[in-house]
Design a protein around this motif. Structure first.
Motif, short mmCIF file in Angstrom:
data_model
loop_
_atom_site.label_atom_id
_atom_site.label_comp_id
_atom_site.label_asym_id
_atom_site.label_seq_id
_atom_site.Cartn_x
_atom_site.Cartn_y
_atom_site.Cartn_z
N THR A 1 -42.65 26.54 -7.81
CA THR A 1 -42.74 25.23 -8.45
C THR A 1 -43.81 25.22 -9.53
N ILE B 1 -43.02 22.12 -14.52
CA ILE B 1 -42.89 20.69 -14.23
C ILE B 1 -41.43 20.29 -14.33
N SER B 2 -41.06 19.23 -13.66
CA SER B 2 -39.66 18.82 -13.63
C SER B 2 -39.33 17.78 -14.69
N TYR B 3 -40.31 17.27 -15.41
CA TYR B 3 -40.07 16.28 -16.44
C TYR B 3 -41.04 16.53 -17.58
N PRO B 4 -40.67 16.20 -18.80
CA PRO B 4 -41.58 16.44 -19.93
C PRO B 4 -42.76 15.50 -19.89
N GLU B 5 -43.91 16.04 -20.17
CA GLU B 5 -45.12 15.22 -20.22
C GLU B 5 -45.19 14.50 -21.56
#
Length: 72
Positions: A30, A33-37
């Motif tokens: 992991t 990251i799973s979403y853009p910052e």
């Protein structure tokens, strides 16, 4: 099903698993990251800077006016 120490290999009585019987720690999968910052804004925008400079200018004018009033 509860753990059965007599039927589970490599368990020492009263101590659990003997040293060296567990696998080494694995790397985490992991790392991404799973979403853009959101992009970070660097520095001040022009509007806050103008407002700050306006307040400072008004304070300087007021201080000069007070100094002139005290001298007269």
């Amino acid at each position: 099903m509860p753990l059965q120490p007599r039927r589970t290999p490599h368990l020492t009585p009263g101590r659990g698993v003997s040293p060296g019987e567990t696998p080494p720690a694995e790397a985490s999968a992991t790392s991404a990251i799973s979403y853009p910052e959101p992009e970070l804004r660097v520095g001040w925008g022009p509007v806050p800077l103008v407002l700050i400079m306006l307040v400072v200018a008004l304070m300087v004018v007021g201080l000069i006016a007070m100094a002139v009033a005290l001298m007269a």
